[in-house]
Design a protein around this motif. Structure first.
Motif, PDB file in Angstrom:
ATOM      1  N   LEU A  27      14.356  32.305  34.435  1.00 40.78           N
ATOM      2  CA  LEU A  27      13.317  31.925  35.382  1.00 40.78           C
ATOM      3  C   LEU A  27      12.087  32.762  35.072  1.00 40.78           C
ATOM      4  CD1 LEU A  27      13.144  30.070  37.961  1.00 40.78           C
ATOM      5  CD2 LEU A  27      13.538  32.133  39.288  1.00 40.78           C
ATOM      6  N   THR A  28      10.988  32.100  34.702  1.00 44.29           N
ATOM      7  CA  THR A  28       9.763  32.818  34.331  1.00 44.29           C
ATOM      8  C   THR A  28       8.598  32.295  35.155  1.00 44.29           C
ATOM      9  OG1 THR A  28       9.190  31.265  32.549  1.00 44.29           O
ATOM     10  CG2 THR A  28      10.640  33.106  31.977  1.00 44.29           C
ATOM     11  N   GLY A  29       7.458  32.906  34.974  1.00 42.71           N
ATOM     12  CA  GLY A  29       6.250  32.496  35.677  1.00 42.71           C
ATOM     13  C   GLY A  29       5.279  33.641  35.763  1.00 42.71           C
ATOM     14  N   GLU A  30       4.049  33.313  36.145  1.00 43.39           N
ATOM     15  CA  GLU A  30       3.014  34.333  36.279  1.00 43.39           C
ATOM     16  C   GLU A  30       3.401  35.341  37.361  1.00 43.39           C
ATOM     17  OE1 GLU A  30       0.373  34.786  34.559  1.00 43.39           O
ATOM     18  OE2 GLU A  30      -0.209  32.891  33.621  1.00 43.39           O
ATOM     19  N   THR A  31       2.884  36.550  37.233  1.00 42.80           N
ATOM     20  CA  THR A  31       3.100  37.563  38.275  1.00 42.80           C
ATOM     21  C   THR A  31       2.554  37.060  39.597  1.00 42.80           C
ATOM     22  OG1 THR A  31       2.936  39.339  36.647  1.00 42.80           O
ATOM     23  CG2 THR A  31       2.616  39.933  38.963  1.00 42.80           C
ATOM     24  N   GLY A  32       3.352  37.167  40.648  1.00 43.04           N
ATOM     25  CA  GLY A  32       2.936  36.715  41.974  1.00 43.04           C
ATOM     26  C   GLY A  32       3.194  35.253  42.232  1.00 43.04           C
ATOM     27  N   ALA A  33       3.805  34.558  41.262  1.00 39.29           N
ATOM     28  CA  ALA A  33       4.043  33.123  41.444  1.00 39.29           C
ATOM     29  C   ALA A  33       5.173  32.839  42.427  1.00 39.29           C
ATOM     30  CB  ALA A  33       4.352  32.474  40.097  1.00 39.29           C
ATOM     31  N   GLY A  34       6.067  33.808  42.621  1.00 36.66           N
ATOM     32  CA  GLY A  34       7.148  33.612  43.586  1.00 36.66           C
ATOM     33  C   GLY A  34       8.533  33.670  43.001  1.00 36.66           C
ATOM     34  N   LYS A  35       8.654  34.219  41.782  1.00 34.63           N
ATOM     35  CA  LYS A  35       9.993  34.325  41.177  1.00 34.63           C
ATOM     36  C   LYS A  35      10.917  35.158  42.050  1.00 34.63           C
ATOM     37  CE  LYS A  35       8.498  36.234  37.386  1.00 34.63           C
ATOM     38  NZ  LYS A  35       7.090  36.307  37.776  1.00 34.63           N
ATOM     39  N   THR A  36      10.361  36.216  42.643  1.00 34.06           N
ATOM     40  CA  THR A  36      11.186  37.088  43.482  1.00 34.06           C
ATOM     41  C   THR A  36      11.737  36.349  44.695  1.00 34.06           C
ATOM     42  OG1 THR A  36       9.904  39.001  42.780  1.00 34.06           O
ATOM     43  CG2 THR A  36      11.218  39.258  44.760  1.00 34.06           C
ATOM     44  N   MET A  37      11.016  35.314  45.169  1.00 35.46           N
ATOM     45  CA  MET A  37      11.478  34.556  46.327  1.00 35.46           C
ATOM     46  C   MET A  37      12.765  33.806  46.007  1.00 35.46           C
ATOM     47  SD  MET A  37       9.586  35.182  48.922  1.00 35.46           S
ATOM     48  CE  MET A  37       9.564  36.846  48.259  1.00 35.46           C
ATOM     49  N   VAL A  38      12.932  33.419  44.751  1.00 41.16           N
ATOM     50  CA  VAL A  38      14.177  32.749  44.370  1.00 41.16           C
ATOM     51  C   VAL A  38      15.345  33.727  44.515  1.00 41.16           C
ATOM     52  CG1 VAL A  38      15.423  31.603  42.510  1.00 41.16           C
ATOM     53  CG2 VAL A  38      12.964  31.207  42.794  1.00 41.16           C
ATOM     54  N   VAL A  39      15.130  34.968  44.048  1.00 43.44           N
ATOM     55  CA  VAL A  39      16.171  35.983  44.186  1.00 43.44           C
ATOM     56  C   VAL A  39      16.385  36.329  45.658  1.00 43.44           C
ATOM     57  CG1 VAL A  39      16.868  38.315  43.547  1.00 43.44           C
ATOM     58  CG2 VAL A  39      15.648  36.890  41.899  1.00 43.44           C
ATOM     59  N   THR A  40      15.290  36.398  46.409  1.00 44.52           N
ATOM     60  CA  THR A  40      15.396  36.669  47.848  1.00 44.52           C
ATOM     61  C   THR A  40      16.226  35.592  48.543  1.00 44.52           C
ATOM     62  OG1 THR A  40      13.261  37.814  47.896  1.00 44.52           O
ATOM     63  CG2 THR A  40      14.092  36.965  49.989  1.00 44.52           C
ATOM     64  N   SER A  41      16.028  34.337  48.143  1.00 48.27           N
ATOM     65  CA  SER A  41      16.796  33.252  48.761  1.00 48.27           C
ATOM     66  C   SER A  41      18.289  33.407  48.482  1.00 48.27           C
ATOM     67  CB  SER A  41      16.299  31.905  48.239  1.00 48.27           C
ATOM     68  OG  SER A  41      16.586  31.758  46.859  1.00 48.27           O
ATOM     69  N   LEU A  42      18.631  33.874  47.280  1.00 48.03           N
ATOM     70  CA  LEU A  42      20.040  34.086  46.955  1.00 48.03           C
ATOM     71  C   LEU A  42      20.603  35.265  47.744  1.00 48.03           C
ATOM     72  CD1 LEU A  42      19.957  33.464  43.104  1.00 48.03           C
ATOM     73  CD2 LEU A  42      20.739  31.924  44.903  1.00 48.03           C
ATOM     74  N   HIS A  43      19.779  36.295  47.959  1.00 49.17           N
ATOM     75  CA  HIS A  43      20.212  37.402  48.816  1.00 49.17           C
ATOM     76  C   HIS A  43      20.515  36.887  50.229  1.00 49.17           C
ATOM     77  CE1 HIS A  43      20.046  41.059  46.489  1.00 49.17           C
ATOM     78  NE2 HIS A  43      18.866  40.753  45.991  1.00 49.17           N
ATOM     79  N   GLN A 521      11.380  37.344  24.587  1.00 49.03           N
ATOM     80  CA  GLN A 521      12.570  37.555  23.757  1.00 49.03           C
ATOM     81  C   GLN A 521      13.842  37.209  24.520  1.00 49.03           C
ATOM     82  OE1 GLN A 521      10.135  39.727  24.346  1.00 49.03           O
ATOM     83  NE2 GLN A 521       9.700  41.077  22.589  1.00 49.03           N
ATOM     84  N   VAL A 522      13.857  37.466  25.844  1.00 46.88           N
ATOM     85  CA  VAL A 522      15.021  37.134  26.677  1.00 46.88           C
ATOM     86  C   VAL A 522      15.028  35.648  27.016  1.00 46.88           C
ATOM     87  CG1 VAL A 522      16.131  37.532  28.905  1.00 46.88           C
ATOM     88  CG2 VAL A 522      15.159  39.457  27.635  1.00 46.88           C
ATOM     89  N   ALA A 523      13.872  35.101  27.407  1.00 47.63           N
ATOM     90  CA  ALA A 523      13.789  33.696  27.810  1.00 47.63           C
ATOM     91  C   ALA A 523      14.157  32.763  26.667  1.00 47.63           C
ATOM     92  CB  ALA A 523      12.389  33.384  28.325  1.00 47.63           C
ATOM     93  N   ALA A 524      13.922  33.205  25.413  1.00 38.55           N
ATOM     94  CA  ALA A 524      14.220  32.354  24.266  1.00 38.55           C
ATOM     95  C   ALA A 524      15.707  32.061  24.139  1.00 38.55           C
ATOM     96  CB  ALA A 524      13.701  33.022  22.988  1.00 38.55           C
ATOM     97  N   PHE A 525      16.556  32.905  24.691  1.00 36.75           N
ATOM     98  CA  PHE A 525      18.007  32.710  24.589  1.00 36.75           C
ATOM     99  C   PHE A 525      18.542  31.779  25.679  1.00 36.75           C
ATOM    100  CE2 PHE A 525      17.629  36.478  21.991  1.00 36.75           C
ATOM    101  CZ  PHE A 525      18.647  36.339  21.052  1.00 36.75           C
ATOM    102  N   ALA A 526      17.704  31.314  26.584  1.00 33.93           N
ATOM    103  CA  ALA A 526      18.166  30.526  27.729  1.00 33.93           C
ATOM    104  C   ALA A 526      18.683  29.163  27.303  1.00 33.93           C
ATOM    105  CB  ALA A 526      17.035  30.370  28.742  1.00 33.93           C
ATOM    106  N   ASP A 527      19.719  28.708  27.966  1.00 33.46           N
ATOM    107  CA  ASP A 527      20.164  27.326  27.818  1.00 33.46           C
ATOM    108  C   ASP A 527      19.326  26.402  28.688  1.00 33.46           C
ATOM    109  OD1 ASP A 527      22.545  27.909  26.146  1.00 33.46           O
ATOM    110  OD2 ASP A 527      23.210  28.969  27.943  1.00 33.46           O
ATOM    111  N   THR A 528      18.878  26.938  29.823  1.00 32.86           N
ATOM    112  CA  THR A 528      17.983  26.210  30.724  1.00 32.86           C
ATOM    113  C   THR A 528      16.826  27.131  31.068  1.00 32.86           C
ATOM    114  OG1 THR A 528      19.839  24.993  31.683  1.00 32.86           O
ATOM    115  CG2 THR A 528      17.780  24.995  32.925  1.00 32.86           C
ATOM    116  N   HIS A 529      15.609  26.618  30.979  1.00 28.97           N
ATOM    117  CA  HIS A 529      14.421  27.439  31.245  1.00 28.97           C
ATOM    118  C   HIS A 529      13.694  26.838  32.445  1.00 28.97           C
ATOM    119  CE1 HIS A 529      10.928  29.965  29.392  1.00 28.97           C
ATOM    120  NE2 HIS A 529      10.879  29.941  30.705  1.00 28.97           N
ATOM    121  N   LEU A 530      13.624  27.608  33.533  1.00 27.25           N
ATOM    122  CA  LEU A 530      12.887  27.205  34.723  1.00 27.25           C
ATOM    123  C   LEU A 530      11.626  28.044  34.829  1.00 27.25           C
ATOM    124  CD1 LEU A 530      15.796  27.044  37.357  1.00 27.25           C
ATOM    125  CD2 LEU A 530      14.946  25.193  35.906  1.00 27.25           C
ATOM    126  N   VAL A 531      10.576  27.435  35.347  1.00 26.47           N
ATOM    127  CA  VAL A 531       9.327  28.173  35.535  1.00 26.47           C
ATOM    128  C   VAL A 531       8.881  28.002  36.977  1.00 26.47           C
ATOM    129  CG1 VAL A 531       7.793  26.270  34.877  1.00 26.47           C
ATOM    130  CG2 VAL A 531       7.042  28.625  34.572  1.00 26.47           C
TER     131      VAL A 531
END
Length: 590
Positions: A27-43, A521-531
């Motif tokens: 899961l990638t995206g610009e800083t402040g785009a809301g990636k942390t909210m995805v992790v927060t939702s899982l918490h 370098q990490v995202a390149a190994f993904a089987d599925t890439h979400l942004v």
């Protein structure tokens, strides 16, 4: 496995839906785009504490919905999930999946649902624990804590440690119970002796009176009868004489029985069929009167003839009232109190012999705990070397080739305030619920470094790699669970970033792995890439989650490569990175 998540009104995300698959999802995206909210939702789905500050501005609530499947998890995890679902009366969806929902209101109130049933948040935690593990940057800090390091070692050596730990805990409970009883009896010997004397006195008093169940109620009835003895005798005698005739002139027609006999004789002598038909009925009447006469005679003979019987009963009633005033409202209660008091008295044996026996019981229990603790320590010590070697080998693959992790198992000394120290091999140790050991992870970051505790020797990037290496080692014994890493690659770059990508891809062979990352370098190994895209129309900011096509991945990786963007050079570098990662994954699979 987590197959889908829907987020409404959480942080910068108004509405977003993401599909997850097997393997490695980045899961990638610009800083402040809301990636942390995805992790927060899982918490939140994991039962974490709700924070009203996370609710999107202007929204009344935030809702997180996750869909899970358990077909691909190991048997132990599936059994745990089934138990939670059964206890919560939760239902599976038509396709066998389970839906978990967490709602957080802007007022801070939180609600949770599992399989269509309202449940406490703690039930969500029980449900997701065997299915989902979320590793954030705070987890790196927790890894520095001794209790977490002990837990990691026990997890690594679960095949041998689990049974030993259960046995230790069982023996420890018996030892503490016996020890507490001995200390209580010793400290309260005088008080307990006084209590024993009081119980003995009371039981002697009760035994002397020897009450019988329900005796007080029966006495009340008998005394009431005896108080009315003369009137009862007169009524019964008058009724008897009316039926049988006066006792001094029997058979002279003075009673109902004689009159009925005369009537029966006259009818029997008549020659009229109508009259003779009445004879059986007169016979029945005579039988009834005879029975009544007999019962009245019996009643009269049973009436006490002893004028002192009433006094005897009144005296007995007084004795019983002495007991009911002291011990219970009625005699049945007195008898029950006596039974309980006898049992209590048996447990109050404070004689020297009893204390000596109890002391011996404590010593025997301590010996068993001590032996269990030794075996547990030995198993942990043996496993510590294997864990250290395995993690060190992983660190070598994470561009920390000369780093070495030491796992030290040492006795945990009892403090001066320790309420229950255990002497093991001449040392006073703290016998906690997890044993008498403490575990410390020590890292030598390079060959010339002296091993130091993680909190003193590891930088942020090194700590991230240690945690990842540990997870890779620990995950080898389990399959199917979902592992989420939130910027586990923080503070890492270059070759180490590539190695982290490799390790995550390897971990994804047996687990579903979801990674929030800034590293191409990490995202390149993904089987599925979400942004996670952030859209700002000048009035409102909103973020959404979408899966990338191959061409879109190249553009996203080019952006992550130092902001090269959609240029020939950037796309070329991104393509090369993707190709290299794909080749390594295919080669590793082969």
């Amino acid at each position: 496995m987590l197959t889908e998540i829907r987020i409404d009104g959480l942080g910068v995300i108004s509405t977003a839906t993401a599909q997850f698959h097997e393997g490695l999802t980045c899961l990638t995206g610009e800083t402040g785009a809301g990636k942390t909210m995805v992790v927060t939702s899982l918490h939140l789905l994991s039962g974490a504490r709700a924070d009203a500050g996370r609710v999107r501005l202007g929204a009344s609530r935030a809702v997180v919905e996750g869909r899970f499947t358990v077909d691909d998890v190991h048997d132990g995890a599936r059994a745990e999930v089934d138990e939670v679902l059964e206890s919560a009366a939760a239902e599976r969806d038509d396709d066998g999946s389970i839906i978990a929902v967490r709602t957080v209101g802007s007022d801070g109130r939180s609600r949770a649902h599992l399989g269509g049933r309202g449940v406490p948040a703690a039930v969500l935690a029980d449900f997701t624990t065997p299915l989902l593990t979320v590793h954030g940057q705070n987890d790196q800090l927790r890894l520095q804590r001794p209790d977490q390091q002990l837990h990691a070692l026990d997890q690594f050596a679960s095949d041998t440690v689990d049974s030993l730990l259960r046995k230790y805990q069982k023996e420890r409970r018996k030892w503490l119970d016996a020890r507490n009883e001995f200390l209580e009896r010793t400290a309260r010997s005088r008080e307990l002796a006084l209590e024993a004397d009081r119980l003995k006195y009371s039981l002697t008093e009760i035994d002397a009176i020897a009450p019988e169940p329900g005796e007080d109620e029966r006495l009340i009835s008998e005394i009431r009868r005896l108080s009315d003895l003369d009137s009862l005798r007169e009524a019964a005698a008058t009724a008897h004489d009316a039926l049988a005739g006066p006792p001094d002139t029997p058979g002279e027609g003075g009673g109902a029985l004689d009159l009925l006999g005369t009537a029966r004789a006259r009818i029997d002598a008549a020659d009229d069929p109508i009259l003779t038909a009445l004879a059986p009925r007169l016979g029945d009447a005579i039988s009834v009167v005879v029975d009544l006469t007999t019962e009245l005679s019996s009643y009269l003979s049973d009436l006490p003839s002893d004028p002192g019987a009433l006094d005897t009963m009144l005296t007995r009633q007084g004795e019983l009232k002495t007991l009911t005033r002291k011990y219970a409202p009625d005699i049945d209660g007195v008898i029950k109190w006596a039974e309980e008091s006898r049992a209590r008295l048996d447990s109050l044996d404070v004689s020297e012999e009893a204390l000596a026996n109890l002391s011996a019981e404590v010593d025997a229990a301590a010996t068993k705990v001590r032996e269990s603790a030794r075996k547990l320590t030995a198993a942990r010590t043996k496993a510590a070397g294997k864990l250290a070697a395995a993690v060190s080998a992983e660190l070598a693959g994470l561009a920390m080739g000369r780093a070495k992790l030491d796992v030290v198992v040492r006795p945990l000394p009892a403090s001066a305030q320790d309420s229950a120290p255990l002497k093991v091999d001449g040392q006073e140790l703290h016998a906690g619920s997890t044993g008498v050991d403490e575990v410390e992870f020590r890292l030598a970051a390079h060959s010339g470094a002296h091993p130091l505790p993680l909190s003193k020797s590891a930088s942020g990037g090194e700590l991230s790699r240690v945690m990842l290496a540990l997870e890779v080692v620990l995950a080898s014994s389990e399959h199917g669970t979902t592992m989420v890493f939130d910027e586990v690659d923080a503070g890492v770059g270059g070759r180490a970033a590539v190695e982290i990508g490799r390790r995550l891809a390897r971990l994804a062979r047996t687990h579903q792995v979801i990674v929030v990352t800034h590293l191409p370098q990490v995202a390149a190994f993904a089987d599925t890439h979400l942004v996670v895209d952030k859209m700002d129309d000048g009035k409102d900011v909103n973020s959404g989650v979408r899966a990338l096509t191959q061409d879109e991945r190249i553009s996203e990786l080019a952006r992550m490569l130092a902001g090269l963007g959609d240029t020939e050079t950037g796309r070329a570098h991104a393509w090369e990175l993707l190709t290299t990662a794909h080749s390594e994954k295919v080669g590793a699979t082969d």
